[in-house]
Design a protein around this motif. Structure first.
Motif, PDB file in Angstrom:
ATOM      1  N   GLN A  16     -26.605  12.613  20.666  1.00 26.06           N
ATOM      2  CA  GLN A  16     -27.290  11.129  19.922  1.00 26.06           C
ATOM      3  C   GLN A  16     -28.322  11.242  19.001  1.00 26.06           C
ATOM      4  O   GLN A  16     -29.209  10.590  18.401  1.00 26.06           O
ATOM      5  CB  GLN A  16     -28.223  10.677  21.496  1.00 26.06           C
ATOM      6  N   ILE A  53     -19.882   8.461  10.114  1.00 24.02           N
ATOM      7  CA  ILE A  53     -19.242   9.988  11.385  1.00 24.02           C
ATOM      8  C   ILE A  53     -18.907   8.834  13.246  1.00 24.02           C
ATOM      9  O   ILE A  53     -18.473   9.474  13.654  1.00 24.02           O
ATOM     10  CB  ILE A  53     -20.249  11.779  11.580  1.00 24.02           C
ATOM     11  N   PHE A  54     -20.674   8.517  13.447  1.00 23.63           N
ATOM     12  CA  PHE A  54     -20.411   7.922  14.554  1.00 23.63           C
ATOM     13  C   PHE A  54     -20.019   6.799  14.790  1.00 23.63           C
ATOM     14  O   PHE A  54     -19.838   6.386  15.840  1.00 23.63           O
ATOM     15  CB  PHE A  54     -21.878   7.819  15.225  1.00 23.63           C
ATOM     16  N   THR A  55     -19.571   6.016  13.910  1.00 27.00           N
ATOM     17  CA  THR A  55     -18.996   4.429  14.512  1.00 27.00           C
ATOM     18  C   THR A  55     -17.274   4.716  13.547  1.00 27.00           C
ATOM     19  O   THR A  55     -16.704   3.797  14.733  1.00 27.00           O
ATOM     20  CB  THR A  55     -19.868   3.414  13.060  1.00 27.00           C
ATOM     21  N   ASN A  56     -16.926   5.137  12.755  1.00 27.17           N
ATOM     22  CA  ASN A  56     -15.520   5.203  12.039  1.00 27.17           C
ATOM     23  C   ASN A  56     -15.327   6.595  11.820  1.00 27.17           C
ATOM     24  O   ASN A  56     -15.010   6.576  10.946  1.00 27.17           O
ATOM     25  CB  ASN A  56     -15.647   4.182  11.322  1.00 27.17           C
ATOM     26  N   PRO A  57     -15.221   7.574  12.118  1.00 26.63           N
ATOM     27  CA  PRO A  57     -14.181   9.368  11.746  1.00 26.63           C
ATOM     28  C   PRO A  57     -13.274   8.581  11.226  1.00 26.63           C
ATOM     29  O   PRO A  57     -12.499   8.153  11.521  1.00 26.63           O
ATOM     30  CB  PRO A  57     -14.798  10.190  12.754  1.00 26.63           C
ATOM     31  N   GLU A 113     -13.338  12.332  16.413  1.00 27.65           N
ATOM     32  CA  GLU A 113     -13.673  11.638  17.656  1.00 27.65           C
ATOM     33  C   GLU A 113     -13.784  11.834  18.861  1.00 27.65           C
ATOM     34  O   GLU A 113     -14.640  11.739  19.706  1.00 27.65           O
ATOM     35  CB  GLU A 113     -12.868  10.455  17.118  1.00 27.65           C
ATOM     36  N   ILE A 149     -17.143  14.332  19.119  1.00 24.81           N
ATOM     37  CA  ILE A 149     -17.821  13.194  19.226  1.00 24.81           C
ATOM     38  C   ILE A 149     -18.231  12.043  20.471  1.00 24.81           C
ATOM     39  O   ILE A 149     -19.300  11.527  21.120  1.00 24.81           O
ATOM     40  CB  ILE A 149     -18.751  12.097  18.133  1.00 24.81           C
ATOM     41  N   SER A 150     -17.025  11.384  21.047  1.00 22.71           N
ATOM     42  CA  SER A 150     -17.445  10.866  22.108  1.00 22.71           C
ATOM     43  C   SER A 150     -17.051  11.658  23.572  1.00 22.71           C
ATOM     44  O   SER A 150     -16.848  11.020  25.021  1.00 22.71           O
ATOM     45  CB  SER A 150     -15.982   9.459  22.025  1.00 22.71           C
ATOM     46  N   GLY A 151     -17.170  12.975  23.352  1.00 25.34           N
ATOM     47  CA  GLY A 151     -16.970  14.085  24.750  1.00 25.34           C
ATOM     48  C   GLY A 151     -15.823  13.717  25.310  1.00 25.34           C
ATOM     49  O   GLY A 151     -15.402  14.435  26.884  1.00 25.34           O
ATOM     50  N   ARG A 152     -14.685  13.813  24.113  1.00 23.21           N
ATOM     51  CA  ARG A 152     -13.523  14.091  24.814  1.00 23.21           C
ATOM     52  C   ARG A 152     -13.014  15.225  25.486  1.00 23.21           C
ATOM     53  O   ARG A 152     -12.303  16.043  25.957  1.00 23.21           O
ATOM     54  CB  ARG A 152     -12.447  13.638  24.340  1.00 23.21           C
ATOM     55  N   PHE A 153     -13.751  15.823  24.287  1.00 20.64           N
ATOM     56  CA  PHE A 153     -13.536  17.796  24.055  1.00 20.64           C
ATOM     57  C   PHE A 153     -14.723  18.889  23.872  1.00 20.64           C
ATOM     58  O   PHE A 153     -15.370  17.465  23.258  1.00 20.64           O
ATOM     59  CB  PHE A 153     -11.761  18.537  23.765  1.00 20.64           C
ATOM     60  N   SER A 170      -9.498  13.538  31.806  1.00 25.19           N
ATOM     61  CA  SER A 170      -9.891  13.315  30.773  1.00 25.19           C
ATOM     62  C   SER A 170     -11.761  14.016  30.917  1.00 25.19           C
ATOM     63  O   SER A 170     -12.123  14.030  32.059  1.00 25.19           O
ATOM     64  CB  SER A 170      -9.930  12.071  29.462  1.00 25.19           C
ATOM     65  N   THR A 171     -12.671  14.486  30.105  1.00 20.37           N
ATOM     66  CA  THR A 171     -13.613  15.229  29.912  1.00 20.37           C
ATOM     67  C   THR A 171     -14.461  13.536  30.697  1.00 20.37           C
ATOM     68  O   THR A 171     -15.392  13.839  31.452  1.00 20.37           O
ATOM     69  CB  THR A 171     -13.874  15.495  29.020  1.00 20.37           C
ATOM     70  N   ARG A 172     -14.172  12.220  30.216  1.00 21.13           N
ATOM     71  CA  ARG A 172     -14.418  11.232  30.430  1.00 21.13           C
ATOM     72  C   ARG A 172     -14.138   9.843  31.439  1.00 21.13           C
ATOM     73  O   ARG A 172     -13.734   9.004  30.502  1.00 21.13           O
ATOM     74  CB  ARG A 172     -14.796  10.580  29.491  1.00 21.13           C
ATOM     75  N   VAL A 184     -19.857   5.683  21.258  1.00 17.91           N
ATOM     76  CA  VAL A 184     -19.927   5.758  19.823  1.00 17.91           C
ATOM     77  C   VAL A 184     -18.231   5.601  19.295  1.00 17.91           C
ATOM     78  O   VAL A 184     -17.661   5.804  20.294  1.00 17.91           O
ATOM     79  CB  VAL A 184     -19.927   7.169  19.262  1.00 17.91           C
ATOM     80  N   ALA A 185     -18.551   5.519  18.204  1.00 21.55           N
ATOM     81  CA  ALA A 185     -17.052   4.906  17.130  1.00 21.55           C
ATOM     82  C   ALA A 185     -15.969   4.317  18.386  1.00 21.55           C
ATOM     83  O   ALA A 185     -16.888   3.006  18.193  1.00 21.55           O
ATOM     84  CB  ALA A 185     -15.943   6.939  16.869  1.00 21.55           C
ATOM     85  N   THR A 186     -14.596   4.647  18.181  1.00 24.44           N
ATOM     86  CA  THR A 186     -14.119   3.332  19.070  1.00 24.44           C
ATOM     87  C   THR A 186     -14.473   3.304  20.772  1.00 24.44           C
ATOM     88  O   THR A 186     -14.423   2.149  21.122  1.00 24.44           O
ATOM     89  CB  THR A 186     -12.149   4.327  19.214  1.00 24.44           C
ATOM     90  N   ASP A 187     -15.019   3.860  21.683  1.00 21.45           N
ATOM     91  CA  ASP A 187     -16.118   3.662  22.900  1.00 21.45           C
ATOM     92  C   ASP A 187     -16.540   2.247  22.182  1.00 21.45           C
ATOM     93  O   ASP A 187     -16.833   1.497  22.830  1.00 21.45           O
ATOM     94  CB  ASP A 187     -16.110   5.072  22.868  1.00 21.45           C
ATOM     95  N   LEU A 188     -17.465   2.439  20.927  1.00 19.23           N
ATOM     96  CA  LEU A 188     -18.638   1.476  20.462  1.00 19.23           C
ATOM     97  C   LEU A 188     -17.885   0.521  20.456  1.00 19.23           C
ATOM     98  O   LEU A 188     -18.295  -0.819  20.888  1.00 19.23           O
ATOM     99  CB  LEU A 188     -19.670   2.120  19.985  1.00 19.23           C
ATOM    100  N   ARG A 189     -17.194   0.742  20.052  1.00 23.62           N
ATOM    101  CA  ARG A 189     -16.375  -0.599  19.198  1.00 23.62           C
ATOM    102  C   ARG A 189     -15.592  -1.617  20.013  1.00 23.62           C
ATOM    103  O   ARG A 189     -15.472  -2.518  20.735  1.00 23.62           O
ATOM    104  CB  ARG A 189     -15.303  -0.362  18.214  1.00 23.62           C
ATOM    105  N   GLY A 201     -12.166  -0.714  12.350  1.00 22.03           N
ATOM    106  CA  GLY A 201     -13.371  -0.116  11.731  1.00 22.03           C
ATOM    107  C   GLY A 201     -13.330  -0.422  11.153  1.00 22.03           C
ATOM    108  O   GLY A 201     -14.962  -0.701  10.527  1.00 22.03           O
TER     109      GLY A 201
END
Lengths: 273, 219
Positions: free
Chosen positions: A229, A255-259, A265, A268-272, B2-4, B75-80, B212
């Motif tokens: 953030q 980067i934060f809306t459409n990497p 992705e 930044i989305s916390g998947r790893f 998944s971590t989330r 963020v990104a896809t999650d946000l969309r 996007g």
């Protein structure tokens, strides 16, 4: 300024590159590789760092982002076995060249660390210490720089009545802003920030973030952060590192809306990470 | 895992909730149309009363989406995904409102004998409902091809709308006493045309969700 960075003047200046310089850039990184002994920590990255902008370096632990940050003012020189290849061009000189005067370089490219590390001296002396070391003696001049630096670091109002009290009496957030003021006092052009607010409470963090945004008027800022953030709030461009590679380097908004890269992705989305 | 996984489960729940809302809205449109054709006032009133339930679902989706934004910093896809869920839910809510409008037209016409057998309006509705069904399926399965395919039918619906309005208006001189009925039927045509437009908006959102990129499928 350029010659001050050179230990020896030679016919051709150290690391002088003939490529066309991008006027919007303050630093140009070309095929930079950094090794710790045999282990390669940064795998040949190239990127331009914008002038008067905030560049965020993100990536999981061990991805090479801090190693890269430290190479910009040659902090890695202090680590036995560490060496760098490639170029980091600053004012037409290769920072990595042996002919660079590292002390002069660090005046121009200052650094603020994760944990506030004020000297166990007064607030005033924290700022004047390096200036005195560099030969500045006139009290009125020192007073002026102390005030100016503390004002720029948004700390003046809080400490102006206790400049001669110990810096260690300040809160963590104030100590970190003092460290930023100490860097500003040297009148750098580039500021390297290594997770500067990760050890701070939310209010202090917000103050440091506001300060960083304010500072880009006068400085080019590169910040390593684990706080996604924070990167999205304050930076203009974001570089994502993974296993020593620069995976994606783009406008922060992108980067934060459409990497473009799936790994970015996922990170930044916390998947790893 | 998944971590989330908790966040992922919440995103899935949001999508499922929206699917439920869409099914209920589709059903309301079909019921309103049956009420209109069969001049079934009781059924029309049921559709009007049933709208509250769909409105409640929209609130629930909104609240859930806002909580996810506040708690998860997407963020990104999650946000969309969350952005699109909010947008699609308001399009779907419009479907339900249109069902109410059609039901109200049925009530206005009441038991007055239809000026002629209503054949083309249900055909137009069938086409619009196909668009609804495809755009919702495309949203659920994040299928761009299906989204585009659903939006392609919008032109046909528009064409049909144009000719139906012409036809209906041409009945007025010979049937001055049925003007109210004719106008109500013209309204219904307009409502159906709007259903197709809202479906197209959903299809555009599906493309934004996946790529996007904002596109205009209604050009």
């Amino acid at each position: 300024m350029v010659s001050a960075l050179m230990d020896k003047q030679t016919g051709k200046q150290a690391g002088e590159s003939e490529s066309k310089r991008n006027k919007e850039s303050i630093l140009e990184v070309n095929n930079l590789e950094i090794f710790y002994g045999e282990k390669r920590a940064v795998n040949g990255i190239s990127m331009d760092i914008g002038k008067n902008s905030i560049t965020a370096l993100i990536g999981p632990s061990g991805c090479g982002k801090s190693t890269f940050l430290r190479s910009i003012n040659r902090m890695n020189d202090l680590i036995p076995g560490a060496r760098a290849e490639g170029e980091i061009i600053y004012e037409d000189l290769n920072i990595l060249s042996e002919q660079i005067n590292v002390v002069a370089l660090r005046k121009e490219i200052g650094m603020v660390f994760q944990k506030p590390n004020p000297f166990p001296k007064s607030i005033y002396e924290n700022i004047t210490h390096a200036l005195k070391f560099a030969g500045m003696k006139k009290k009125s001049k020192l007073d002026e720089i102390v005030e100016e630096s503390l004002k720029k670091a948004a700390l003046w109002e809080e400490v102006k009545d206790r400049l001669h009290k110990s810096a260690l009496s300040l809160s963590g957030g104030q100590q970190q802003r003092l460290c930023i003021a100490r860097t500003i006092a040297m009148k750098p052009t580039v500021m390297l920030l290594d997770e500067p607010s990760s050890a701070l409470d939310p209010i202090s963090n917000a103050k440091v973030e506001e300060l960083i945004i304010d500072l880009k008027k006068d400085y080019s800022i590169i910040i390593v952060t684990h706080n996604m953030q924070q990167a999205s709030r304050i930076s203009d461009k974001t570089a994502f590192f993974l296993s020593g590679d620069l995976i994606e380097y783009e406008a922060t908004e992108k980067i934060f809306t459409n990497p473009s890269v799936k790994k970015t992705e996922e990170y930044i989305s916390g998947r790893f990470g | 895992m998944s971590t989330r996984s908790n966040f992922d489960n919440n995103l899935k729940e949001l999508k499922d909730l929206l699917l439920t809302m869409a099914e209920k809205s589709e059903h309301a449109i079909k019921e309103a149309m049956i009420a209109l054709l069969n001049q079934d006032i009781k059924k029309a009133k049921q559709v009007i009363e049933g709208d509250n339930e769909i409105d409640d679902l929209e609130y629930e989706i909104n609240n859930k989406a806002l909580l996810l934004i506040a708690r998860e910093s997407p963020v990104a896809t999650d946000l969309r995904k969350i952005n699109v869920a909010l947008k699609v839910s308001s399009e779907v809510e419009r479907f339900a409102d249109i069902a109410v409008n059609i039901a109200k037209s049925a009530v206005h016409i009441g038991s007055e004998r239809h000026i002629k057998e209503i054949i083309d309006i249900p055909k137009m509705m069938e086409m619009a409902l196909e668009m609804v069904s495809d755009s919702i399926k495309a949203y659920y399965s994040e299928d761009i091809t299906l989204a585009k395919k659903s939006a392609e039918k919008d032109d046909e619906v528009d064409k049909m709308f144009g000719s139906l309005i012409q036809e209906l208006l041409s009945y007025i001189p010979q049937n001055p006493n049925s003007t109210n009925q004719i106008i109500q039927l013209a309204f219904v045509c307009r409502y159906i045309e709007r259903i197709a437009d809202h479906s197209t908006n959903i299809a555009e959102n599906v493309i934004y969700l996946v790529t996007g990129n904002r596109v205009n499928l209604n050009a």
